[in-house]
Enzyme design. Structure first.
Site, PDB file in Angstrom:
ATOM      1  N   ASP A  12       0.852  -1.199   0.000  1.00 45.70           N
ATOM      2  CA  ASP A  12       0.000   0.000   0.000  1.00 45.70           C
ATOM      3  C   ASP A  12       0.887   1.248   0.000  1.00 45.70           C
ATOM      4  O   ASP A  12       0.904   1.999   0.956  1.00 45.70           O
ATOM      5  CB  ASP A  12      -0.941  -0.010   1.226  1.00 45.70           C
ATOM      6  CG  ASP A  12      -0.204  -0.171   2.560  1.00 45.70           C
ATOM      7  OD1 ASP A  12       0.973  -0.586   2.554  1.00 45.70           O
ATOM      8  OD2 ASP A  12      -0.795   0.143   3.620  1.00 45.70           O
ATOM      9  N   HIS A 244       9.547  -0.107   9.161  1.00 43.63           N
ATOM     10  CA  HIS A 244       8.674  -1.293   9.250  1.00 43.63           C
ATOM     11  C   HIS A 244       8.808  -2.187   8.011  1.00 43.63           C
ATOM     12  O   HIS A 244       9.130  -3.374   8.120  1.00 43.63           O
ATOM     13  CB  HIS A 244       7.205  -0.874   9.344  1.00 43.63           C
ATOM     14  CG  HIS A 244       6.877   0.089  10.427  1.00 43.63           C
ATOM     15  ND1 HIS A 244       6.725  -0.295  11.743  1.00 43.63           N
ATOM     16  CD2 HIS A 244       6.642   1.433  10.407  1.00 43.63           C
ATOM     17  CE1 HIS A 244       6.412   0.759  12.470  1.00 43.63           C
ATOM     18  NE2 HIS A 244       6.353   1.818  11.698  1.00 43.63           N
TER      19      HIS A 244
END
Ligand SMILES: O=c1[nH]cnc2c1ncn2[C@@H]1O[C@H](CO)[C@@H](O)[C@H]1O
EC number: 3.2.2.3
Length: 320
Positions: A12, A244
């Site tokens: 995303d 992340h």
């Protein structure tokens, strides 16, 4: 070195997604055979546009992009978007021109099912957003969990606070029902939660180092990273950013940079703790049959060699 691992990145994009995709494209251990897109940091339509754009920036328009679903596993049209983390355009408010390329005809879940069937036991899926496409692939094809080699997930906050609220991490919160299906599907799964990724921080000095390299991708990232740094300063009061997605990409092909524990992980789907991830650590035999009984185990990352992970990410981003 052996054969390159085939990976599909479900993404995303997203600033840290862009970093992860570039790290993967510059890693000799892997062959990126496709991107599938999902809502999360941006809406799915924009995720597809950004995925195509990032491949054009990297000169890898040979890699197919399959657009994923626009709604949650329970068909909710209202999805949570974290544009306050990545900018309105998902890529640091740079207003890049639209990409020339188009997504393939197949949907994200269809592409995942097709590739896992085509290369049984060979495909590693790296999931960097909410797990809706993966849950839909499992629903489409009951053999999918057996056909994939491994699913490596950025998601969860194992025994720590979340980043959406104290209970829940963003990717799990985005679609808790999908996450619970994936965690219990029986595939070989590694979950890398924010309990681990919060240890991998790229400092302001590291960004300066990136800026001083001639790498094309490093130069591109320096432009989009400002928004991500500003968000971390405001939300966490740190002069650095959490890596992340790039850290999770490395777990897919250099798993020994992390240590793991194994157990059944479930996701809370209701109430104020919706999106909470709970791993049963097997330390006690419960008298009762629980919602964790007789379910397949997954691996959950518990420690990370953060300096080594940071160095690898920096090196690979500066190589380009
Ligand atoms: O505070 C936040 N809210 C929502 N999403 C976030 C936040 N911080 C980071 N991310 C995004 O969610 C994933 C990790 O949970 C990462 O993809 C990160 O970019």
């Amino acid at each position: 070195m052996g054969e390159r691992k085939k990976i599909i990145i479900d993404t995303d994009p997203g600033i840290d997604d862009a970093m992860a995709i570039f790290v993967a494209l510059n890693s000799p251990e892997v062959d990126v055979i496709g991107l599938t897109t999902i809502f999360g940091n941006v809406y799915t339509t924009l995720a597809t546009r950004n995925a195509l754009h990032l491949l054009e920036v990297a000169g890898r328009t040979d890699i197919p992009v399959a657009e994923g679903t626009h709604q949650t596993f329970l068909n909710e049209k209202k999805v949570r978007i974290a544009d306050f983390v990545h900018g309105k355009d998902g890529l640091g408010n740079q207003n890049f021109p639209p990409p020339k390329g188009k997504p393939i005809e197949k949907s994200g879940p269809e592409f995942l099912v097709e590739q896992a069937k085509l290369y049984p036991g060979e495909i590693t899926v790296v999931a960097l957003g909410p797990l809706t496409n993966i849950a839909l692939a499992i629903q489409l094809d009951p053999e999918f969990s057996k056909n994939v080699r491994q699913i490596v997930i950025l998601g969860g906050a194992f025994a720590v606070n979340g980043n959406v609220n104290p209970a829940s991490e963003a990717n799990i919160f985005g679609d808790p029902e999908a996450a619970d299906i994936v965690f219990t599907c029986g595939a070989d799964i590694i979950a890398v939660g924010i309990n681990v990724t919060h240890q991998v921080i790229m400092s302001a000095d590291d960004k300066d180092k990136l800026a001083s390299s001639n790498g094309k991708l490093a130069q591109y990232l320096c432009k989009i990273l400002n928004v991500y740094y500003a968000y971390h300063l405001e939300a966490y009061e740190i002069k650095g950013v959490y890596l992340h997605d790039p850290a999770t990409i490395l777990a897919a092909f250099l798993p020994s940079l992390f240590t793991y524990t194994e157990g059944v992980a479930r996701v809370q789907t209701s109430g104020i703790t919706r999106g909470l991830t709970i791993l049963y650590n097997n330390l006690k035999k419960f008298e009762e049959v629980t919602e964790w009984s007789n379910k397949p185990s997954i691996k959950v990352a518990v420690t990370v060699d953060a300096p080594a992970v940071l160095k690898l990410i920096m090196d690979r981003l500066m190589e380009s």
